[in-house]
Design a protein around this motif. Structure first.
Motif, PDB file in Angstrom:
ATOM      1  N   LEU A  14     -14.151  14.167 -41.643  1.00  0.00           N
ATOM      2  CA  LEU A  14     -13.371  13.625 -40.522  1.00  0.00           C
ATOM      3  C   LEU A  14     -13.977  14.029 -39.184  1.00  0.00           C
ATOM      4  O   LEU A  14     -14.125  13.199 -38.269  1.00  0.00           O
ATOM      5  N   ILE A  15     -14.343  15.293 -39.057  1.00  0.00           N
ATOM      6  CA  ILE A  15     -14.901  15.771 -37.797  1.00  0.00           C
ATOM      7  C   ILE A  15     -16.253  15.111 -37.531  1.00  0.00           C
ATOM      8  O   ILE A  15     -16.539  14.686 -36.404  1.00  0.00           O
ATOM      9  N   LEU A  16     -17.090  15.013 -38.553  1.00  0.00           N
ATOM     10  CA  LEU A  16     -18.401  14.385 -38.361  1.00  0.00           C
ATOM     11  C   LEU A  16     -18.276  12.906 -38.024  1.00  0.00           C
ATOM     12  O   LEU A  16     -19.014  12.399 -37.171  1.00  0.00           O
ATOM     13  N   CYS A  17     -17.349  12.199 -38.659  1.00  0.00           N
ATOM     14  CA  CYS A  17     -17.134  10.784 -38.323  1.00  0.00           C
ATOM     15  C   CYS A  17     -16.740  10.646 -36.855  1.00  0.00           C
ATOM     16  O   CYS A  17     -17.247   9.771 -36.145  1.00  0.00           O
ATOM     17  N   SER A  18     -15.851  11.505 -36.422  1.00  0.00           N
ATOM     18  CA  SER A  18     -15.426  11.471 -35.024  1.00  0.00           C
ATOM     19  C   SER A  18     -16.592  11.764 -34.086  1.00  0.00           C
ATOM     20  O   SER A  18     -16.763  11.099 -33.059  1.00  0.00           O
ATOM     21  N   CYS A  19     -17.414  12.746 -34.449  1.00  0.00           N
ATOM     22  CA  CYS A  19     -18.567  13.096 -33.608  1.00  0.00           C
ATOM     23  C   CYS A  19     -19.577  11.958 -33.542  1.00  0.00           C
ATOM     24  O   CYS A  19     -20.102  11.649 -32.464  1.00  0.00           O
ATOM     25  N   PHE A  20     -19.854  11.335 -34.662  1.00  0.00           N
ATOM     26  CA  PHE A  20     -20.840  10.258 -34.653  1.00  0.00           C
ATOM     27  C   PHE A  20     -20.312   9.016 -33.940  1.00  0.00           C
ATOM     28  O   PHE A  20     -21.082   8.262 -33.347  1.00  0.00           O
ATOM     29  N   PHE A  21     -19.016   8.806 -33.959  1.00  0.00           N
ATOM     30  CA  PHE A  21     -18.436   7.727 -33.152  1.00  0.00           C
ATOM     31  C   PHE A  21     -18.659   8.029 -31.671  1.00  0.00           C
ATOM     32  O   PHE A  21     -19.020   7.143 -30.899  1.00  0.00           O
ATOM     33  N   ALA A  22     -18.446   9.290 -31.290  1.00  0.00           N
ATOM     34  CA  ALA A  22     -18.684   9.685 -29.891  1.00  0.00           C
ATOM     35  C   ALA A  22     -20.156   9.499 -29.529  1.00  0.00           C
ATOM     36  O   ALA A  22     -20.478   9.042 -28.427  1.00  0.00           O
ATOM     37  N   TYR A  23     -21.058   9.860 -30.465  1.00  0.00           N
ATOM     38  CA  TYR A  23     -22.487   9.623 -30.214  1.00  0.00           C
ATOM     39  C   TYR A  23     -22.748   8.154 -29.905  1.00  0.00           C
ATOM     40  O   TYR A  23     -23.474   7.816 -28.987  1.00  0.00           O
ATOM     41  N   GLY A  24     -22.162   7.270 -30.700  1.00  0.00           N
ATOM     42  CA  GLY A  24     -22.361   5.835 -30.488  1.00  0.00           C
ATOM     43  C   GLY A  24     -21.853   5.388 -29.132  1.00  0.00           C
ATOM     44  O   GLY A  24     -22.487   4.574 -28.454  1.00  0.00           O
ATOM     45  N   THR A  25     -20.720   5.937 -28.735  1.00  0.00           N
ATOM     46  CA  THR A  25     -20.157   5.594 -27.434  1.00  0.00           C
ATOM     47  C   THR A  25     -21.104   6.015 -26.309  1.00  0.00           C
ATOM     48  O   THR A  25     -21.397   5.240 -25.400  1.00  0.00           O
ATOM     49  N   TYR A  26     -21.585   7.244 -26.384  1.00  0.00           N
ATOM     50  CA  TYR A  26     -22.455   7.735 -25.313  1.00  0.00           C
ATOM     51  C   TYR A  26     -23.869   7.176 -25.431  1.00  0.00           C
ATOM     52  O   TYR A  26     -24.582   7.111 -24.430  1.00  0.00           O
ATOM     53  N   TRP A  27     -24.268   6.769 -26.603  1.00  0.00           N
ATOM     54  CA  TRP A  27     -25.579   6.139 -26.762  1.00  0.00           C
ATOM     55  C   TRP A  27     -25.629   4.818 -26.000  1.00  0.00           C
ATOM     56  O   TRP A  27     -26.636   4.478 -25.387  1.00  0.00           O
ATOM     57  N   ILE A 136     -21.752  11.140 -13.513  1.00  0.00           N
ATOM     58  CA  ILE A 136     -21.322  10.536 -14.786  1.00  0.00           C
ATOM     59  C   ILE A 136     -22.419  10.707 -15.828  1.00  0.00           C
ATOM     60  O   ILE A 136     -22.152  11.106 -16.964  1.00  0.00           O
ATOM     61  N   ALA A 137     -23.660  10.416 -15.455  1.00  0.00           N
ATOM     62  CA  ALA A 137     -24.777  10.533 -16.396  1.00  0.00           C
ATOM     63  C   ALA A 137     -24.957  11.987 -16.850  1.00  0.00           C
ATOM     64  O   ALA A 137     -25.161  12.243 -18.040  1.00  0.00           O
ATOM     65  N   ALA A 138     -24.860  12.924 -15.922  1.00  0.00           N
ATOM     66  CA  ALA A 138     -24.996  14.334 -16.286  1.00  0.00           C
ATOM     67  C   ALA A 138     -23.842  14.777 -17.188  1.00  0.00           C
ATOM     68  O   ALA A 138     -24.051  15.520 -18.158  1.00  0.00           O
ATOM     69  N   ALA A 139     -22.637  14.308 -16.890  1.00  0.00           N
ATOM     70  CA  ALA A 139     -21.479  14.640 -17.728  1.00  0.00           C
ATOM     71  C   ALA A 139     -21.651  14.084 -19.133  1.00  0.00           C
ATOM     72  O   ALA A 139     -21.327  14.763 -20.118  1.00  0.00           O
ATOM     73  N   HIS A 140     -22.168  12.874 -19.239  1.00  0.00           N
ATOM     74  CA  HIS A 140     -22.418  12.300 -20.569  1.00  0.00           C
ATOM     75  C   HIS A 140     -23.413  13.154 -21.343  1.00  0.00           C
ATOM     76  O   HIS A 140     -23.242  13.387 -22.543  1.00  0.00           O
ATOM     77  N   PHE A 141     -24.456  13.613 -20.661  1.00  0.00           N
ATOM     78  CA  PHE A 141     -25.455  14.466 -21.320  1.00  0.00           C
ATOM     79  C   PHE A 141     -24.817  15.773 -21.790  1.00  0.00           C
ATOM     80  O   PHE A 141     -25.054  16.227 -22.914  1.00  0.00           O
ATOM     81  N   ILE A 142     -23.981  16.375 -20.966  1.00  0.00           N
ATOM     82  CA  ILE A 142     -23.302  17.619 -21.337  1.00  0.00           C
ATOM     83  C   ILE A 142     -22.363  17.391 -22.521  1.00  0.00           C
ATOM     84  O   ILE A 142     -22.307  18.204 -23.452  1.00  0.00           O
ATOM     85  N   ILE A 143     -21.647  16.287 -22.507  1.00  0.00           N
ATOM     86  CA  ILE A 143     -20.733  15.972 -23.608  1.00  0.00           C
ATOM     87  C   ILE A 143     -21.501  15.773 -24.907  1.00  0.00           C
ATOM     88  O   ILE A 143     -21.087  16.244 -25.970  1.00  0.00           O
ATOM     89  N   VAL A 144     -22.636  15.091 -24.838  1.00  0.00           N
ATOM     90  CA  VAL A 144     -23.460  14.893 -26.040  1.00  0.00           C
ATOM     91  C   VAL A 144     -23.956  16.236 -26.570  1.00  0.00           C
ATOM     92  O   VAL A 144     -23.996  16.456 -27.782  1.00  0.00           O
ATOM     93  N   LEU A 145     -24.308  17.150 -25.681  1.00  0.00           N
ATOM     94  CA  LEU A 145     -24.708  18.492 -26.131  1.00  0.00           C
ATOM     95  C   LEU A 145     -23.549  19.210 -26.815  1.00  0.00           C
ATOM     96  O   LEU A 145     -23.746  19.883 -27.833  1.00  0.00           O
ATOM     97  N   ALA A 146     -22.342  19.075 -26.283  1.00  0.00           N
ATOM     98  CA  ALA A 146     -21.174  19.689 -26.913  1.00  0.00           C
ATOM     99  C   ALA A 146     -20.916  19.077 -28.289  1.00  0.00           C
ATOM    100  O   ALA A 146     -20.644  19.806 -29.261  1.00  0.00           O
ATOM    101  N   VAL A 147     -21.039  17.766 -28.397  1.00  0.00           N
ATOM    102  CA  VAL A 147     -20.845  17.091 -29.688  1.00  0.00           C
ATOM    103  C   VAL A 147     -21.915  17.538 -30.685  1.00  0.00           C
ATOM    104  O   VAL A 147     -21.625  17.765 -31.863  1.00  0.00           O
ATOM    105  N   THR A 148     -23.139  17.714 -30.210  1.00  0.00           N
ATOM    106  CA  THR A 148     -24.215  18.204 -31.078  1.00  0.00           C
ATOM    107  C   THR A 148     -23.884  19.608 -31.583  1.00  0.00           C
ATOM    108  O   THR A 148     -24.127  19.924 -32.753  1.00  0.00           O
ATOM    109  N   GLY A 149     -23.324  20.436 -30.722  1.00  0.00           N
ATOM    110  CA  GLY A 149     -22.903  21.766 -31.143  1.00  0.00           C
ATOM    111  C   GLY A 149     -21.825  21.709 -32.211  1.00  0.00           C
ATOM    112  O   GLY A 149     -21.851  22.481 -33.182  1.00  0.00           O
ATOM    113  N   ILE A 150     -20.875  20.805 -32.057  1.00  0.00           N
ATOM    114  CA  ILE A 150     -19.815  20.640 -33.058  1.00  0.00           C
ATOM    115  C   ILE A 150     -20.417  20.230 -34.390  1.00  0.00           C
ATOM    116  O   ILE A 150     -20.071  20.777 -35.443  1.00  0.00           O
TER     117      ILE A 150
END
Length: 179
Positions: A14-27, A136-150
């Motif tokens: 469940l957590i990984l599905c949520s993370c990869f959905f977030a990756y797709g959004t930020y991608w 916004i772009a920097a925040a997206h990069f930071i969020i992607v790093l947080a998702v990668t950590g998760i």
């Protein structure tokens, strides 16, 4: 009812599905964010106007589409709840750290992306809009790093859990053989 090992597998899924959905959004945002963060604006003169158009369109999407990320967060919340409800030391460490990263990503989104979108949509000052786009772009990069950590924490937890499960199984087998 699922066995604890199966519950942990479902939790990680469940957590990984949520993370990869977030990756797709930020991608999808990366096509615009890259030019704001790492490219020279003189080499790509349309990058700013394209980003303004993209983010303006995104902020004017129907409200129902704005709730999709909320559903994604609920999937992650169910996964974290399942992990923290199990209350092992590993769950508290791995899921607790993952939860901190998720809250960090959410607060970054709430404090940088949302206000930045408002500026992009409503401001006529080009320098303010450019600064907001870069934020916004920097925040997206930071969020992607947080998702990668998760993702890293959850995969590490899964492998630690499987390894200890194998060790316990081997110990039970050895105990049965000696009796």
């Amino acid at each position: 009812m699922l066995a604890p090992e199966q519950m942990q597998t479902v939790k990680v899924a469940l957590i990984l599905c949520s993370c990869f959905f977030a990756y797709g959004t930020y991608w999808s945002d990366w096509a615009f964010d890259y030019y704001l963060l790492w490219a020279n604006h003189t080499d790509h003169p349309d990058s700013i106007s394209r980003a303004v158009t993209y983010y303006t369109t995104q902020s004017q999407a129907p409200n129902i589409l704005k709730y999709i990320p909320f559903a994604n967060l609920m999937i992650a919340a169910v996964g974290f709840s399942a992990g923290l409800a199990h209350m092992t030391e590993a769950n508290i460490l791995f899921d607790g750290a993952s939860l901190v990263l998720m809250l960090f990503g959410l607060s970054t989104h709430a404090t940088s992306v949302r206000p930045g979108l408002e500026v992009v949509v409503n401001s006529k000052d080009e320098s303010e809009v450019l600064a907001s786009l870069k934020n916004i772009a920097a925040a997206h990069f930071i969020i992607v790093l947080a998702v990668t950590g998760i993702i890293g924490l959850q995969i590490a937890h899964y492998f630690v859990m499987k390894k200890s499960e194998k060790a316990e199984k081997a110990e039970r087998t050895n105990t049965k053989k000696t009796k």
